[in-house]
Structure formats: structure tokens, C-alpha cells
Design an enzyme around this catalytic site. Sequence first.
Site, short mmCIF file in Angstrom:
data_model
loop_
_atom_site.label_atom_id
_atom_site.label_comp_id
_atom_site.label_asym_id
_atom_site.label_seq_id
_atom_site.Cartn_x
_atom_site.Cartn_y
_atom_site.Cartn_z
N HIS A 325 0.84 -1.20 0.00
CA HIS A 325 0.00 0.00 0.00
C HIS A 325 0.87 1.25 0.00
O HIS A 325 0.65 2.18 -0.79
CB HIS A 325 -0.90 -0.02 1.24
CG HIS A 325 -1.60 1.27 1.50
ND1 HIS A 325 -2.87 1.55 1.04
CD2 HIS A 325 -1.19 2.39 2.18
CE1 HIS A 325 -3.21 2.77 1.43
NE2 HIS A 325 -2.21 3.29 2.12
N GLU A 326 1.88 1.29 0.88
CA GLU A 326 2.75 2.47 0.97
C GLU A 326 3.53 2.68 -0.33
O GLU A 326 3.69 3.81 -0.80
CB GLU A 326 3.72 2.32 2.15
CG GLU A 326 3.06 2.30 3.51
CD GLU A 326 2.28 3.57 3.81
OE1 GLU A 326 2.67 4.65 3.32
OE2 GLU A 326 1.27 3.49 4.53
N HIS A 329 1.63 4.43 -3.05
CA HIS A 329 1.66 5.90 -3.04
C HIS A 329 2.81 6.41 -3.89
O HIS A 329 2.68 7.41 -4.62
CB HIS A 329 1.80 6.41 -1.61
CG HIS A 329 0.55 6.30 -0.78
ND1 HIS A 329 -0.64 6.83 -1.18
CD2 HIS A 329 0.32 5.70 0.42
CE1 HIS A 329 -1.57 6.59 -0.25
NE2 HIS A 329 -1.01 5.90 0.72
N GLU A 405 -5.71 7.07 -0.85
CA GLU A 405 -5.69 5.86 -0.04
C GLU A 405 -6.39 4.70 -0.75
O GLU A 405 -5.91 3.56 -0.74
CB GLU A 405 -6.34 6.12 1.32
CG GLU A 405 -5.56 7.06 2.22
CD GLU A 405 -4.15 6.56 2.51
OE1 GLU A 405 -3.98 5.35 2.76
OE2 GLU A 405 -3.23 7.40 2.48
N ASP A 409 -4.60 1.22 -1.95
CA ASP A 409 -5.17 -0.10 -1.64
C ASP A 409 -5.35 -0.92 -2.92
O ASP A 409 -5.05 -2.13 -2.95
CB ASP A 409 -6.52 0.05 -0.94
CG ASP A 409 -6.40 0.40 0.53
OD1 ASP A 409 -5.26 0.35 1.06
OD2 ASP A 409 -7.42 0.72 1.16
#
Length: 465
Positions: A325-326, A329, A405, A409
Amino acid sequence: MALPGELWAELAAEQRIFCSVLLFSWAVYLWEAFLAHRQRRVYRTTTHVPQELGQIMDSETFEKSRLYQLDKSTFSFWSGLYSEVEGTMILLCGGIPFLWNLSGRISGGAGFGPEYEIVQSLVFLLLATLFSAVTGLPWSLYNTFVIEEKHGFNQQTLGFFFKDAIKKFVVTQCILLPVTSLLLYIIKIGGDYFFIYAWLFTLVVSLVLVTIYADYIAPLFDKFIPLPEGELKQQIETMAKSIDFPLTKVYVVEGSKRSSHSNAYFYGFFKNKRIVLFDTLLEDYSALNKEPAEGEDGENEDSKSKTKNKKQGCKNEEVLAVLGHELGHWKLGHTVKNIIISQMNSFLCFFLFAVLIGRKELFAAFGFYDTQPTLIGLMIIFQFIFSPYNEVLSFCLTVLSRRFEFQADAFAKELGKAKDLYSALIKLNKDNLGFPVSDWIFSMWHYSHPPLLERLQALKVAKQE
């Protein structure tokens, strides 16, 4: 009898500015208090696990999180009220010009006359931050040693807390004072286009701070150790390589010595990226999962170990999903987009500052009738005059953050991490006692991350597949 509109028209320009600032500040506070009241009502009335949450949260955890968030919300109400009253009294009683004059007397006593405006500005800044630290200390103590302690998150001793607070204050001053002095100097010598040079300077400073923070500043407060060789490190490196993430190092930070909340982040520019994992995120490293060593009394001068009968942290597969997930970004350009938005906003603010700095009525509104110090101008314009714009911008960025976000995901889902991210989100929500039921207006205004149920629903289809 004069109507309110007529009375308003009779006020001098500086009086209208001052009243507008106060009225808007209280309007924002009342709006925030209204939203918080709606959310507290949710905490008070939702006492049983809703049916849609039955599969992901047990009643004991639900009740713990409900009580924790209720305590936090009540604390936030009183601390927010105090802050608003304090700010109002400072403005009404002329606290800003008083502190400026006091700074002038102190700098004058040291041999620096009125012509040394930058020196006086630095003294003012030091006194203002010291005042803020002292008045905020009781609230910080209560939050740490009453609320966080009551709900099992605080890991600090009183001695560690004060040592940490003093260290943070000193480090902040070591950065803030030199940067401010250079900014004021650039504004004074920059001529008609000083706002461009001031913006470029703040851009360089922000990039430098982001670059050096985790290597030179953060280690002053927490211990960083390289993630040991093993399966987790190999899997992280493999995943980073699969998406061309230029990973150079992976660290574990000992966040458990001050709090049992968990986190993870990456930093660095260009081909020098590092990943930092809080030990509380890792099931194998969390202090709460370890038995105290023989002979330990569980407390020393810096921190205290609080071993509890519960498991904390995520399994390796779940940690990889969180990192997926990070890294999403990064891969989707969210970090760069946020930097661009931030710098566009910064440039706009400096440009408007250049337009407004010559308006004497702005200074007169806050008690500065004979002088127009640059630092005071920055404070008045950025903090007070721009406050309506800042509120709108903050809301827009919150909406954008939620969108990012969901996209991150979805990226983790594309990496095949949907099932593990699904379980990791549930674990992290449980470990941090997040309450999964929200008032819709409160959530829309405040939540930079989507509510848990919305994120799980988005992941659910891929998880089932």
C-alpha cells in the site's frame, strides 16, 4: 437605534479586520465542536458491534475502542476550548505587541537596538514557542499519562517524557531560528521579487529536512536498527525490485519505548529510498509479544516495558501488504503530487503576502501602529488573514488524501496482497483501538483515510477471488 450593518460600517478598517479574525476563529471552533459532538454521540450510543462488523471485530475490542475514542474526544473538546479561549485572550489583551516589545527590551539589553529587527524577531519567536510549550505541557501530560496510560498505549516514564520534550524543544529551536533569520533576511533584501526568493528558500529547506530527517534528526529521539537478514527483508527487497522501487535500506524503529501505536513509512529522493517499520507493526519485534528477560523489573530511567497478555503486530505477509500500500503511493505519484500541491500553495501564499505586507491597517488591527515588523506580518497574514483559505484547502486535501488511499489499496490488490491487506487493516485497527463507526459529516471533514469498512469493502471482491 443603529443596525448591525451600520455599526459595522462605522468601524475603522483595522477594527473590522480584527473582529473578522475573531469571528471566523470562533466560527471554525463552533463548527469543529458541532462535528465532534456528533461523533461523541456515535461513541455513546453505538454500544454493540453492528451486524456488518460481526465478522471482523469482537465485542471486547469494540468496547475498548469505543471507550478510548470517547475519552480522546472529550479531551479534545476541553483542550480545544482552552486553546480557543487562550488565543482570544491573547488577541484581546494585546499579547502579540506585548511580547514584541518585551523582545525588544531583551535584545536591547544585549546591545541590539531597534535597527536589529531580525534579532528581535528571533527573541520573539523563542519566547512565543516557549510560552506555547509551557501552556501546552499540562495537556500533553494528561493525554500521555492519563488517557494513553489508561488504555494501554503509553510506554513512557515521567523522566523520559520530560527529557524527550526538552530535546524536541532544543532541536526545534536549532532548526527554526536559523531558518527564520535567513527567511527574514531574504525578504528584506529581495526587492520587488522577494516572494520568489523566499519561496525558493523554503522549498530548498523543506527538501533538505525531508532528506536528513530520518538519518540525522529522528535518531536523536528513537533508535533505528537495520532490519536483520531473513525472510521478511528478502521479501521486501523482492517486492521493491518488482515495481522498480530504488530501495537502499530497511530500518526498524524502536517506537515501542514511547507508545504501542504502530506505523510504517518510506523516505528519500531519487535512487536513495529507505523504508522504516515501527517495531510495534511487526509481530516478531513487538515488545508486547515478548516476555521480559529474567531479572528485569520492567522499568528503567528511559522507558518501561509493559508486557500484556495480547498479541500485537502483523505477520510477515501482512507487513508486506501494508508496504505494498505504501509503495503504491510512490508508484502512483502521490508523493510527488502532494509536494507539487504544497509548493504551489506556498508560492501563492508568498505572492499574496507580498501584495498585503504594505497594508498598515493589517498591523494596526493587531496593535502595531508605528512599526511593521516582517515576522509579525508573516504571522498576521499566514495565520489569521489566510485562515478561511486554509480551512478550504485543508478540506480539499482531506478529500484528495482519501482518494489516494483507495488508489494505494487498489495497487496493493494488483500485487496480489488483497487478502493480507484485508487482515492487516483489521489487526491495525484493533491494535490502535480505532472505532469503525463514524458520523458521516465528521468522517467527511476529518478523515484523511477512508473509514475501515469502506476500505475492506473495496478489498473484499479481490479477497474472495
